[in-house]
Design a protein around this motif. Structure first.
Motif, PDB file in Angstrom:
ATOM      1  N   GLU A 129       0.837  -1.206   0.000  1.00 32.63           N
ATOM      2  CA  GLU A 129       0.000   0.000   0.000  1.00 32.63           C
ATOM      3  C   GLU A 129       0.877   1.264   0.000  1.00 32.63           C
ATOM      4  O   GLU A 129       0.588   2.233  -0.734  1.00 32.63           O
ATOM      5  CB  GLU A 129      -0.930  -0.011   1.219  1.00 32.63           C
ATOM      6  CG  GLU A 129      -2.045   0.988   1.168  1.00 32.63           C
ATOM      7  CD  GLU A 129      -2.931   0.841  -0.065  1.00 32.63           C
ATOM      8  OE1 GLU A 129      -3.332   1.881  -0.603  1.00 32.63           O
ATOM      9  OE2 GLU A 129      -3.211  -0.288  -0.514  1.00 32.63           O
ATOM     10  N   LYS A 130       1.942   1.268   0.771  1.00 33.55           N
ATOM     11  CA  LYS A 130       2.863   2.412   0.802  1.00 33.55           C
ATOM     12  C   LYS A 130       3.514   2.607  -0.561  1.00 33.55           C
ATOM     13  O   LYS A 130       3.654   3.754  -1.036  1.00 33.55           O
ATOM     14  CB  LYS A 130       3.944   2.207   1.862  1.00 33.55           C
ATOM     15  CG  LYS A 130       3.446   2.372   3.268  1.00 33.55           C
ATOM     16  CD  LYS A 130       4.572   2.129   4.266  1.00 33.55           C
ATOM     17  CE  LYS A 130       4.066   2.174   5.701  1.00 33.55           C
ATOM     18  NZ  LYS A 130       5.119   1.869   6.673  1.00 33.55           N
ATOM     19  N   LEU A 131       3.902   1.496  -1.201  1.00 33.45           N
ATOM     20  CA  LEU A 131       4.528   1.598  -2.528  1.00 33.45           C
ATOM     21  C   LEU A 131       3.540   2.131  -3.564  1.00 33.45           C
ATOM     22  O   LEU A 131       3.902   2.921  -4.442  1.00 33.45           O
ATOM     23  CB  LEU A 131       5.067   0.233  -2.969  1.00 33.45           C
ATOM     24  CG  LEU A 131       6.305  -0.269  -2.221  1.00 33.45           C
ATOM     25  CD1 LEU A 131       6.645  -1.695  -2.627  1.00 33.45           C
ATOM     26  CD2 LEU A 131       7.494   0.650  -2.489  1.00 33.45           C
ATOM     27  N   ARG A 132       2.281   1.709  -3.475  1.00 37.55           N
ATOM     28  CA  ARG A 132       1.272   2.221  -4.399  1.00 37.55           C
ATOM     29  C   ARG A 132       1.100   3.738  -4.237  1.00 37.55           C
ATOM     30  O   ARG A 132       0.971   4.486  -5.210  1.00 37.55           O
ATOM     31  CB  ARG A 132      -0.073   1.524  -4.146  1.00 37.55           C
ATOM     32  CG  ARG A 132      -0.188   0.198  -4.800  1.00 37.55           C
ATOM     33  CD  ARG A 132      -1.616  -0.321  -4.703  1.00 37.55           C
ATOM     34  NE  ARG A 132      -1.650  -1.691  -5.194  1.00 37.55           N
ATOM     35  CZ  ARG A 132      -2.428  -2.618  -4.745  1.00 37.55           C
ATOM     36  NH1 ARG A 132      -3.275  -2.353  -3.762  1.00 37.55           N
ATOM     37  NH2 ARG A 132      -2.400  -3.817  -5.251  1.00 37.55           N
ATOM     38  N   ILE A 133       1.047   4.150  -2.947  1.00 40.85           N
ATOM     39  CA  ILE A 133       0.882   5.587  -2.678  1.00 40.85           C
ATOM     40  C   ILE A 133       2.070   6.352  -3.244  1.00 40.85           C
ATOM     41  O   ILE A 133       1.908   7.394  -3.891  1.00 40.85           O
ATOM     42  CB  ILE A 133       0.712   5.835  -1.169  1.00 40.85           C
ATOM     43  CG1 ILE A 133      -0.636   5.265  -0.705  1.00 40.85           C
ATOM     44  CG2 ILE A 133       0.806   7.310  -0.833  1.00 40.85           C
ATOM     45  CD1 ILE A 133      -0.811   5.286   0.802  1.00 40.85           C
ATOM     46  N   GLN A 134       3.288   5.841  -3.019  1.00 41.61           N
ATOM     47  CA  GLN A 134       4.481   6.509  -3.555  1.00 41.61           C
ATOM     48  C   GLN A 134       4.452   6.526  -5.083  1.00 41.61           C
ATOM     49  O   GLN A 134       4.811   7.530  -5.724  1.00 41.61           O
ATOM     50  CB  GLN A 134       5.756   5.790  -3.086  1.00 41.61           C
ATOM     51  CG  GLN A 134       6.098   6.039  -1.651  1.00 41.61           C
ATOM     52  CD  GLN A 134       7.347   5.239  -1.230  1.00 41.61           C
ATOM     53  OE1 GLN A 134       7.894   4.477  -2.018  1.00 41.61           O
ATOM     54  NE2 GLN A 134       7.763   5.434   0.013  1.00 41.61           N
ATOM     55  N   TYR A 135       4.023   5.427  -5.686  1.00 48.03           N
ATOM     56  CA  TYR A 135       3.978   5.353  -7.135  1.00 48.03           C
ATOM     57  C   TYR A 135       2.954   6.351  -7.698  1.00 48.03           C
ATOM     58  O   TYR A 135       3.212   7.019  -8.697  1.00 48.03           O
ATOM     59  CB  TYR A 135       3.632   3.920  -7.567  1.00 48.03           C
ATOM     60  CG  TYR A 135       3.558   3.740  -9.043  1.00 48.03           C
ATOM     61  CD1 TYR A 135       4.717   3.738  -9.827  1.00 48.03           C
ATOM     62  CD2 TYR A 135       2.322   3.589  -9.677  1.00 48.03           C
ATOM     63  CE1 TYR A 135       4.634   3.583 -11.186  1.00 48.03           C
ATOM     64  CE2 TYR A 135       2.235   3.425 -11.037  1.00 48.03           C
ATOM     65  CZ  TYR A 135       3.397   3.416 -11.793  1.00 48.03           C
ATOM     66  OH  TYR A 135       3.322   3.285 -13.149  1.00 48.03           O
ATOM     67  N   GLN A 136       1.813   6.465  -7.011  1.00 51.10           N
ATOM     68  CA  GLN A 136       0.773   7.406  -7.462  1.00 51.10           C
ATOM     69  C   GLN A 136       1.257   8.849  -7.309  1.00 51.10           C
ATOM     70  O   GLN A 136       0.955   9.705  -8.147  1.00 51.10           O
ATOM     71  CB  GLN A 136      -0.509   7.195  -6.677  1.00 51.10           C
ATOM     72  CG  GLN A 136      -1.273   5.959  -7.095  1.00 51.10           C
ATOM     73  CD  GLN A 136      -2.506   5.696  -6.240  1.00 51.10           C
ATOM     74  OE1 GLN A 136      -2.767   6.453  -5.290  1.00 51.10           O
ATOM     75  NE2 GLN A 136      -3.238   4.657  -6.566  1.00 51.10           N
ATOM     76  N   LYS A 137       2.026   9.127  -6.253  1.00 52.72           N
ATOM     77  CA  LYS A 137       2.566  10.473  -6.069  1.00 52.72           C
ATOM     78  C   LYS A 137       3.533  10.801  -7.176  1.00 52.72           C
ATOM     79  O   LYS A 137       3.547  11.933  -7.686  1.00 52.72           O
ATOM     80  CB  LYS A 137       3.255  10.599  -4.726  1.00 52.72           C
ATOM     81  CG  LYS A 137       2.305  10.690  -3.575  1.00 52.72           C
ATOM     82  CD  LYS A 137       3.066  10.893  -2.291  1.00 52.72           C
ATOM     83  CE  LYS A 137       2.144  10.947  -1.081  1.00 52.72           C
ATOM     84  NZ  LYS A 137       2.873  11.079   0.182  1.00 52.72           N
ATOM     85  N   ARG A 138       4.359   9.854  -7.559  1.00 54.62           N
ATOM     86  CA  ARG A 138       5.311  10.085  -8.649  1.00 54.62           C
ATOM     87  C   ARG A 138       4.593  10.279  -9.962  1.00 54.62           C
ATOM     88  O   ARG A 138       5.007  11.091 -10.800  1.00 54.62           O
ATOM     89  CB  ARG A 138       6.284   8.911  -8.775  1.00 54.62           C
ATOM     90  CG  ARG A 138       7.296   8.875  -7.680  1.00 54.62           C
ATOM     91  CD  ARG A 138       8.324   7.805  -7.975  1.00 54.62           C
ATOM     92  NE  ARG A 138       9.172   7.588  -6.807  1.00 54.62           N
ATOM     93  CZ  ARG A 138       9.844   6.521  -6.564  1.00 54.62           C
ATOM     94  NH1 ARG A 138       9.778   5.503  -7.361  1.00 54.62           N
ATOM     95  NH2 ARG A 138      10.589   6.448  -5.506  1.00 54.62           N
ATOM     96  N   GLN A 139       3.529   9.508 -10.159  1.00 51.71           N
ATOM     97  CA  GLN A 139       2.772   9.601 -11.389  1.00 51.71           C
ATOM     98  C   GLN A 139       2.079  10.984 -11.461  1.00 51.71           C
ATOM     99  O   GLN A 139       2.004  11.606 -12.523  1.00 51.71           O
ATOM    100  CB  GLN A 139       1.696   8.507 -11.465  1.00 51.71           C
ATOM    101  CG  GLN A 139       2.242   7.133 -11.750  1.00 51.71           C
ATOM    102  CD  GLN A 139       2.704   6.986 -13.191  1.00 51.71           C
ATOM    103  OE1 GLN A 139       2.273   7.697 -14.107  1.00 51.71           O
ATOM    104  NE2 GLN A 139       3.636   6.076 -13.391  1.00 51.71           N
ATOM    105  N   GLY A 140       1.612  11.452 -10.317  1.00 51.53           N
ATOM    106  CA  GLY A 140       0.888  12.718 -10.282  1.00 51.53           C
ATOM    107  C   GLY A 140       1.817  13.903 -10.416  1.00 51.53           C
ATOM    108  O   GLY A 140       1.465  14.948 -10.948  1.00 51.53           O
ATOM    109  N   SER A 141       3.067  13.791  -9.963  1.00 53.10           N
ATOM    110  CA  SER A 141       3.988  14.895 -10.036  1.00 53.10           C
ATOM    111  C   SER A 141       4.697  14.963 -11.385  1.00 53.10           C
ATOM    112  O   SER A 141       5.254  15.998 -11.755  1.00 53.10           O
ATOM    113  CB  SER A 141       5.029  14.828  -8.926  1.00 53.10           C
ATOM    114  OG  SER A 141       5.793  13.647  -9.035  1.00 53.10           O
ATOM    115  N   SER A 142       4.647  13.909 -12.165  1.00 48.98           N
ATOM    116  CA  SER A 142       5.348  13.989 -13.444  1.00 48.98           C
ATOM    117  C   SER A 142       4.504  14.527 -14.546  1.00 48.98           C
ATOM    118  O   SER A 142       3.463  14.734 -14.746  1.00 48.98           O
ATOM    119  CB  SER A 142       5.866  12.699 -13.967  1.00 48.98           C
ATOM    120  OG  SER A 142       6.013  11.602 -13.212  1.00 48.98           O
TER     121      SER A 142
END
Length: 142
Positions: A129-142
């Motif tokens: 779940e933490k990795l998904r959140i981090q991945y979504q944050k990266r996706q949203g910031s790029s």
């Protein structure tokens, strides 16, 4: 039959014997059942002297004792057999007790392993779940 009983000196003694198989003046022995095949030869009742009441009584007592002895031996044999059965049951019960104790230990070990695996699974779910959140944050910031 030769008697070992002592005769008082004042009584006359008459000794007679015959070369025939059965003397004519004595009655043939009664066919008293001497069926004690399980008894040792030295324990077999001896045939009584039919002229003596005491001998007949002793013979009857001996036969009764022989029958009681036979009954006791039968009872002992039955009890020995029962003892073997009970020992076999006890051995089986002890084996089952050991098996049950082994199963309890295995159950406890598997329960502990299950608890450990559930804990590891929940930790993995949290990490995912933490990795998904981090991945979504990266996706949203790029």
């Amino acid at each position: 039959m030769i008697s070992t009983a002592r005769v008082p000196a004042d009584k006359p003694v008459r000794i007679a014997f015959s070369l025939n198989d059965a003397p004519d003046d004595t009655p043939p022995e009664d066919p008293i059942p001497l069926v004690f095949p399980e008894l040792d030869q030295q324990l077999q009742p001896l045939p009584p002297c039919h002229d003596s009441v005491e001998s007949m009584q002793v013979f009857k007592q001996h036969c009764q004792i022989a029958e009681e002895y036979h009954e006791v031996k039968k009872e002992i044999a039955l009890l020995e057999e029962r003892k073997k059965e009970l020992i076999a049951k006890l051995d089986q019960a002890e084996k089952e007790k050991v098996d049950a104790a082994q199963l309890v230990r295995e159950f406890e070990a598997l329960t502990e392993e299950n608890r450990t695996l559930k804990l590891a699974q929940s930790q993995c779910v949290e990490q995912l779940e933490k990795l998904r959140i981090q991945y979504q944050k990266r996706q949203g910031s790029s």
